[in-house]
Design an enzyme around this catalytic site. Structure first.
Site, PDB file in Angstrom:
ATOM      1  N   GLY A   1       0.808  -1.214   0.000  1.00 34.46           N
ATOM      2  CA  GLY A   1       0.000   0.000   0.000  1.00 34.46           C
ATOM      3  C   GLY A   1       0.839   1.259   0.000  1.00 34.46           C
ATOM      4  O   GLY A   1       0.375   2.310   0.448  1.00 34.46           O
ATOM      5  N   GLY A   2       2.063   1.169  -0.515  1.00 36.94           N
ATOM      6  CA  GLY A   2       2.903   2.344  -0.614  1.00 36.94           C
ATOM      7  C   GLY A   2       3.302   2.942   0.714  1.00 36.94           C
ATOM      8  O   GLY A   2       3.671   4.127   0.775  1.00 36.94           O
TER       9      GLY A   2
ATOM     10  N   SER B   1       4.495  -5.578  -2.868  1.00 35.72           N
ATOM     11  CA  SER B   1       4.597  -4.137  -3.091  1.00 35.72           C
ATOM     12  C   SER B   1       5.385  -3.507  -1.944  1.00 35.72           C
ATOM     13  O   SER B   1       6.516  -3.914  -1.685  1.00 35.72           O
ATOM     14  CB  SER B   1       3.198  -3.531  -3.250  1.00 35.72           C
TER      15      SER B   1
END
Length: 570
Positions: free
Chosen positions: A145-146, A231
């Site tokens: 989620g960055g 991610s």
């Protein structure tokens, strides 16, 4: 109707679209009646009781650290307060504070199902309900989620399928955004000797320490822990391999679409060309809230701000544009959690070479690459310098001249695919067992939607094998077989360090000389072969190499940069 339901769930909504509390989600989205487990488990802070569903025993919402609020905002996680009564661990605790977009259509960031809170340092555990004679392997999930959004509550991240494979699964929340990455001169002066800045990574280390102390009570083996993430979660797994503070807390790692180049771009106190120190970000944010000076009173005022005042990452930024993919701050070389180095940690050998699965998806691009901005082919290929003509042949072998297709390929290689090969190579060269993969499979119901390939996050439902639970009946038998295959590879790796097993196509060890990679192909099969993207990736490596060495060449600074990513305001 099935397809509409499927597409609704594919963008992260579905049965929990309007549910906001953890209890509501637990009641509304359970796929079978829950039978309360008679088992009580004792952990270091007290006793917990979970619930049994379809042969899986789960425990949700167990605190692994004290609430990081008030005076504990921007402090290393502290031990949780002990409790006397049995903790009924049957629903998710709040996910960490973040700006929630309930209308998000990002398949790579599944919608959280709780109302976020600053009091969020909790974890969840799944294990087989049946007792076992030997301790079970443990997998610890790091969500993506960055580093600004995400959590453990999405149905996509439930560990039931892994538990049915004989694995204990742990997921945990870690602080996000300015709660997870923050610095200020007043904060630097406080609590001398305590690690600063990377509070999200400190949370992750605290969760792993909790697992080491407590997982045996749940039947898990603390000496057989695999960390895995996607991610930003994959970046965090890389950070755990790098951090001296995480040494010995895990034995194996899986990195799904997690590049390394976000770890060494910023320092705590010192500016770098195009990149400001994290303290500069803290000072700019404080000024935007009318808080001035480096004294203790400034820190007290910052800690007194309501949590909602910190979540908009598009405001309170320094006036000078920051040339990074986390222009609000993000991971920082603080000297303790992340050592200060020149160049790349993996290039310099400053990491723990543990057994590793690593890979990416065929269309593995994110907003931070600027892939959806209209750019000419010349702009996209200019980054290859004198190799521009060779790059055009590699990225457009059929001569289509489609600038968006070419940009997708270049972006995926630059941001995810080539960095994965780079980490695989450096890890294998230091004697560790490494397995590389490409995920190119596109679900049959999405053949006309995922037109460029499998997108960022497109493998998640397959790795967790939650297609039925998360997406309903739109999935085909072939989709389910791919999910079972991927989930079994992951579980086998957690058990033995080798993903291979009966009934699975052979997945060979990755060796840079032979460059073998396992492909989850579009036709639903899995097969190993020499890397079909090698010519492309060799070119991408030439462009990436300057940023990985201690002293980049002057020529590398003149190459075009991707458009900067800015968080979208609601």
């Amino acid at each position: 109707m099935f397809l509409d339901h499927f597409l609704d769930r594919e963008i992260g909504v579905g049965c929990a679209r309007v549910l906001t509390t953890a209890m509501a989600v637990s009641l509304a989205c359970s796929h079978a009646a829950a039978e309360l487990s008679p088992d009580f488990v004792s952990v270091t802070s007290g006793k917990v009781q979970g619930e049994q569903v379809d042969g899986v025993l789960s425990f949700k919402g167990i605190p692994y650290a004290a609430p990081p609020v008030g005076a504990l905002r921007w402090r290393a996680p502290q031990a949780p307060k002990a409790w006397k009564d049995v903790l009924q661990a049957r629903s998710f605790a709040p996910d960490c504070m973040q700006k929630v977009d309930r209308n998000s259509r990002n398949v790579g960031i599944p919608l959280i199902l709780t109302e976020p809170s600053e009091d969020c340092l909790y974890l969840n555990i799944w294990r087989p309900a049946a007792s076992t004679a030997k301790p079970l392997p443990v997998m610890v999930w790091f969500y993506g989620g960055g580093f600004s959004v995400g959590g453990t509550s999405p149905i996509l991240f439930q560990g039931d399928s892994f538990a049915r494979q004989g694995v204990v699964v742990v997921s945990f929340n870690y602080r996000l955004g300015r709660f997870g990455f923050f610095a200020h001169p007043a904060l630097t002066k406080s609590n001398p000797g305590e690690p600063k800045a990377n509070y999200a990574f400190l949370d992750q280390i605290a969760a792993l320490k909790w697992v080491r102390k407590n997982i045996a009570a749940f039947g898990g083996d603390p000496a057989n822990v695999t960390i895995f993430g996607e991610s930003a979660g994959g970046v965090a797994v890389n950070a755990m391999m790098v951090s001296p503070l995480a040494k010995g807390l895990f034995q194996k790692a899986i990195v799904q679409s997690g590049p390394t180049h976000g770890l060494n771009i910023r320092e705590l106190h010192r500016d770098q060309p195009g990149r400001q120190s994290l303290e500069k970000f803290g000072l700019a944010f404080a000024t935007s809230k009318g808080i001035e000076g480096p004294g203790a009173d400034a820190l007290a005022k910052l800690r007194a701000l309501p949590a909602e005042a910190l979540i908009d990452l598009s405001t309170g930024l320094p006036g000078t544009v920051d040339e990074s993919r986390t222009p609000w701050g993000g991971p920082t070389m603080d000297g303790k959690i992340l050592p200060v180095v020149k160049g790349d940690y993996f290039k310099a050998g400053k990491f723990a070479p543990v057994s590793l699965i690593i890979g990416a998806n065929s269309d593995d691009v994110t907003a931070s690459t600027g892939v959806y901005e209209d750019q000419t082919i010349d702009y996209t290929l200019a980054r290859f310098g004198d190799h521009k003509a060779e790059a055009l042949r590699s990225y457009d072998p059929d001569g289509t001249g489609d600038p968006r297709v070419i940009r997708h390929k270049v972006s995926a290689d630059d941001h995810m695919i080539e960095p994965g090969r780079f980490v695989a190579t450096e890890t294998a060269n230091r004697g560790a067992k490494v397995y590389r993969y490409y995920f190119s499979y596109i679900p049959e119901a999405l053949q006309t939607r995922w037109t460029y390939g499998a997108p960022h996050g497109g493998e998640l439902a397959f790795a967790f094998d939650v297609l039925r639970l998360n997406y309903g009946p739109a999935w085909s038998d072939q989709d389910l077989r791919v999910a079972k295959t991927m989930n079994t590879y992951w579980a086998n790796f957690a058990k033995t360090g080798n993903p291979n097993g009966p009934g699975l196509p052979e997945w060979p060890l990755y060796k840079p000389s032979s460059d073998q990679v396992l492909q989850f192909m579009r036709n639903g099969s899995a097969a190993a072969a020499a890397d079909p993207l090698k010519p492309r990736l060799d070119l991408a490596e030439k462009v990436s190499e300057p940023r990985r060495v201690a002293e980049p060449s002057p020529e590398s600074t003149s190459l075009p940069k991707w458009p900067l990513f800015r968080p979208v305001k609601n």
